[in-house]
Enzyme design. Structure first.
Site, PDB file in Angstrom:
ATOM      1  N   SER A 147       1.046  -1.466   0.025  1.00  0.00           N
ATOM      2  CA  SER A 147      -0.280  -0.211  -0.363  1.00  0.00           C
ATOM      3  C   SER A 147       0.754   0.971  -0.110  1.00  0.00           C
ATOM      4  O   SER A 147       1.812   0.746   0.257  1.00  0.00           O
ATOM      5  CB  SER A 147      -1.038  -0.171   1.810  1.00  0.00           C
ATOM      6  N   TYR A 160      -1.908  -1.509  10.509  1.00  0.00           N
ATOM      7  CA  TYR A 160      -1.830  -1.348   9.254  1.00  0.00           C
ATOM      8  C   TYR A 160      -0.472  -1.103   8.324  1.00  0.00           C
ATOM      9  O   TYR A 160       0.326  -1.308   7.687  1.00  0.00           O
ATOM     10  CB  TYR A 160      -2.414  -1.035   8.022  1.00  0.00           C
TER      11      TYR A 160
HETATM   12  N1  LIG Z   1      -8.854  -0.933  -1.666  1.00  0.00           N
HETATM   13  C1  LIG Z   1      -7.516  -0.049  -2.170  1.00  0.00           C
HETATM   14  O1  LIG Z   1      -8.111   0.876  -1.988  1.00  0.00           O
HETATM   15  C2  LIG Z   1      -6.258  -0.411  -0.673  1.00  0.00           C
HETATM   16  C3  LIG Z   1      -6.104  -1.554  -0.327  1.00  0.00           C
HETATM   17  N2  LIG Z   1      -5.086  -2.437  -0.134  1.00  0.00           N
HETATM   18  C4  LIG Z   1      -4.857  -3.750  -0.383  1.00  0.00           C
HETATM   19  O2  LIG Z   1      -4.639  -4.695  -0.936  1.00  0.00           O
HETATM   20  C5  LIG Z   1      -5.182  -5.930  -0.523  1.00  0.00           C
HETATM   21  C6  LIG Z   1      -7.025  -6.210  -0.623  1.00  0.00           C
HETATM   22  O3  LIG Z   1      -7.697  -5.314  -0.315  1.00  0.00           O
HETATM   23  P1  LIG Z   1      -9.446  -5.442  -0.703  1.00  0.00           P
HETATM   24  O4  LIG Z   1      -9.647  -5.832  -2.257  1.00  0.00           O
HETATM   25  O5  LIG Z   1      -9.432  -3.765  -0.881  1.00  0.00           O
HETATM   26  O6  LIG Z   1      -9.758  -5.487   0.387  1.00  0.00           O
HETATM   27  P2  LIG Z   1     -11.009  -5.882   0.901  1.00  0.00           P
HETATM   28  O7  LIG Z   1     -11.648  -6.036   2.162  1.00  0.00           O
HETATM   29  O8  LIG Z   1     -11.840  -5.796  -0.247  1.00  0.00           O
HETATM   30  O9  LIG Z   1     -11.271  -8.127   0.430  1.00  0.00           O
HETATM   31  C7  LIG Z   1      -9.897  -8.224   1.553  1.00  0.00           C
HETATM   32  C8  LIG Z   1      -9.974 -10.204   0.602  1.00  0.00           C
HETATM   33  O10 LIG Z   1      -9.282 -10.873   1.518  1.00  0.00           O
HETATM   34  C9  LIG Z   1      -9.681 -11.955   2.175  1.00  0.00           C
HETATM   35  N3  LIG Z   1      -9.301 -12.207   3.609  1.00  0.00           N
HETATM   36  C10 LIG Z   1      -9.249 -11.602   4.648  1.00  0.00           C
HETATM   37  N4  LIG Z   1      -8.805 -12.277   5.769  1.00  0.00           N
HETATM   38  C11 LIG Z   1      -8.361 -13.020   5.353  1.00  0.00           C
HETATM   39  C12 LIG Z   1      -7.207 -14.226   6.076  1.00  0.00           C
HETATM   40  N5  LIG Z   1      -7.503 -14.194   7.706  1.00  0.00           N
HETATM   41  N6  LIG Z   1      -8.119 -15.444   5.097  1.00  0.00           N
HETATM   42  C13 LIG Z   1      -8.027 -15.398   4.087  1.00  0.00           C
HETATM   43  N7  LIG Z   1      -8.898 -14.374   2.837  1.00  0.00           N
HETATM   44  C14 LIG Z   1      -8.366 -13.274   4.011  1.00  0.00           C
HETATM   45  C15 LIG Z   1     -11.197 -11.752   2.087  1.00  0.00           C
HETATM   46  O11 LIG Z   1     -12.493 -12.698   1.956  1.00  0.00           O
HETATM   47  P3  LIG Z   1     -12.951 -13.051   2.992  1.00  0.00           P
HETATM   48  O12 LIG Z   1     -12.569 -12.282   4.535  1.00  0.00           O
HETATM   49  O13 LIG Z   1     -14.046 -14.147   3.017  1.00  0.00           O
HETATM   50  O14 LIG Z   1     -11.694 -14.110   4.388  1.00  0.00           O
HETATM   51  C16 LIG Z   1     -11.347 -10.964   0.755  1.00  0.00           C
HETATM   52  O15 LIG Z   1     -11.346 -11.732  -0.079  1.00  0.00           O
HETATM   53  C17 LIG Z   1      -5.203  -5.672   1.033  1.00  0.00           C
HETATM   54  O16 LIG Z   1      -4.044  -6.312   1.068  1.00  0.00           O
HETATM   55  C18 LIG Z   1      -5.308  -4.291   1.346  1.00  0.00           C
HETATM   56  O17 LIG Z   1      -4.172  -3.813   2.107  1.00  0.00           O
HETATM   57  C19 LIG Z   1      -3.743  -1.426  -0.138  1.00  0.00           C
HETATM   58  C20 LIG Z   1      -4.391  -0.214  -0.545  1.00  0.00           C
HETATM   59  C21 LIG Z   1      -5.259   0.328  -1.009  1.00  0.00           C
HETATM   60  C1  LIG Z   2      -4.586   3.315   1.088  1.00  0.00           C
HETATM   61  C2  LIG Z   2      -4.255   2.088   2.127  1.00  0.00           C
HETATM   62  O1  LIG Z   2      -3.915   1.200   2.110  1.00  0.00           O
HETATM   63  C3  LIG Z   2      -6.383   2.253   2.498  1.00  0.00           C
HETATM   64  O2  LIG Z   2      -6.635   2.951   4.250  1.00  0.00           O
HETATM   65  C4  LIG Z   2      -6.975   1.949   4.565  1.00  0.00           C
HETATM   66  O3  LIG Z   2      -7.573   2.285   5.896  1.00  0.00           O
HETATM   67  C5  LIG Z   2      -8.015   0.951   3.934  1.00  0.00           C
HETATM   68  O4  LIG Z   2      -7.625   0.314   4.404  1.00  0.00           O
HETATM   69  C6  LIG Z   2      -7.235   1.280   2.419  1.00  0.00           C
HETATM   70  O5  LIG Z   2      -6.459  -0.120   2.296  1.00  0.00           O
END
Ligand SMILES: NC(=O)C1=CN([C@@H]2O[C@H](COP(=O)(O)OP(=O)(O)OC[C@H]3O[C@@H](n4cnc5c(N)ncnc54)[C@H](OP(=O)(O)O)[C@@H]3O)[C@@H](O)[C@H]2O)C=CC1
Ligand SMILES: C[C@H](O)[C@@H]1OC(=O)[C@H](O)[C@@H]1O
Length: 257
Positions: A147, A160
């Site tokens: 991120s 985080y």
């Molecule tokens: N969206 C954004 O703006 C940003 C996102 N990110 C990163 O991108 C990645 C994806 O984020 P995003 O798509 O937004 O998140 P979501 O919450 O939309 O999706 C997260 C996914 O991870 C899975 N997950 C969470 N915990 C577990 C676990 N313990 N075991 C297996 N699967 C797990 C969830 O499924 P389930 O809960 O069913 O297990 C879900 O499929 C993350 O690492 C986030 O930090 C980074 C910067 C910005």
């Molecule tokens: C851009 C960051 O990663 C953003 O901050 C948050 O709180 C969300 O979890 C996204 O990951």
């Protein structure tokens, strides 16, 4: 003559967090590039939806593997199943992650443990499994979804941001150790994309205005805009790239003032 291949035809990837959001987009994009994809998250129904999306637009093989990636045993099961059923493993995308947005003085030990286990420890444990297999089978690629929060200070939680910064450093050190095995380890660092993780934040008009005001491209990202860099890092087009973090942030991280 000089155009490298971006095709992933005949390759197999594991995508954690493939049930929704960025992980779902990455899984579909990898399949569209020709890759067979193992879909991992805790919610089977979400994984079925992702697999249906892949089936609707590609001929890729999908492997639905419900698992909690904070469990070392469940991660080991995922890798055993993929390498047995698919017969190979070329790409690991450590995407699964979460956040509990708490001011530093109020962070509990449980919150610390949950975020660190989900965002960092799981990625390392999965990388260990992938690294061992790839070392023995001619190499591969590991892509960690970090991120901008691991690169600059954000207001969305010290734990985080610390896990994302650690993920970036882990990327460099694994790239250093595993380059000799032709394993390339890179990271993609997104700014905001609309997903279930961020939907609530992004639905606040004032918050969205503050994001846009800090973003040179004046908008949040579209999911396909984080998929492209992942395909690049998964393909032969990035054969000489390792240990790097590609910030996919609309220019946010370079915005001084
Ligand atoms: N969206 C954004 O703006 C940003 C996102 N990110 C990163 O991108 C990645 C994806 O984020 P995003 O798509 O937004 O998140 P979501 O919450 O939309 O999706 C997260 C996914 O991870 C899975 N997950 C969470 N915990 C577990 C676990 N313990 N075991 C297996 N699967 C797990 C969830 O499924 P389930 O809960 O069913 O297990 C879900 O499929 C993350 O690492 C986030 O930090 C980074 C910067 C910005
Ligand atoms: C851009 C960051 O990663 C953003 O901050 C948050 O709180 C969300 O979890 C996204 O990951």
């Amino acid at each position: 003559m000089y155009l490298p291949s971006f095709s992933l035809q005949g390759r197999t990837a594991i995508v954690t967090g493939a049930g929704r959001g960025i992980g779902r987009a990455i899984a579909v994009g990898l399949a569209e590039a020709g890759c067979d994809v193992a879909l991992v998250s805790r919610t089977s129904a979400d994984l079925e939806e992702t697999a249906e999306l892949i089936r609707s637009c590609t001929k890729a093989q999908t492997y639905i593997i419900p698992a909690d990636i904070t469990s070392k045993e469940e991660i080991a099961h995922v890798f055993a199943k993929v390498t047995r059923d698919a017969g190979n493993l070329d790409i690991l995308v450590n995407n699964a992650g979460m956040n509990i947005r708490t001011p530093a003085l109020e962070v509990t030990e449980d919150q610390w443990d949950t975020i660190v286990q989900t965002n960092l420890k799981s990625a390392f444990m999965a990388s260990q499994q992938a690294g061992q297999y790839m070392k023995e089978h001619g190499g591969g690629r590991i892509i960690n979804i970090s991120s901008v929060g691991g690169h600059v200070a954000l207001r969305t939680g010290v734990v985080y941001g610390s896990t994302k910064a650690a993920l970036i450093q882990m990327t460099k050190i694994l790239a250093l150790e595993w380059g000799q095995y032709d394993i390339r380890v890179n990271s993609v660092g997104p700014w905001y994309f609309r997903t279930p993780l961020t939907e609530k934040l992004l639905s606040d008009e004032q918050y969205m205005k503050e994001i846009v005001d800090r973003t040179p491209l004046r908008r949040i990202g579209q999911l396909e805009e984080v998929v492209g860099p992942v395909i690049f890092l998964a393909s032969d087009a990035s054969n000489y790239v390792t240990g790097q973090t590609l910030l996919v942030d609309g220019g946010m991280s370079i915005y001084g003032f």
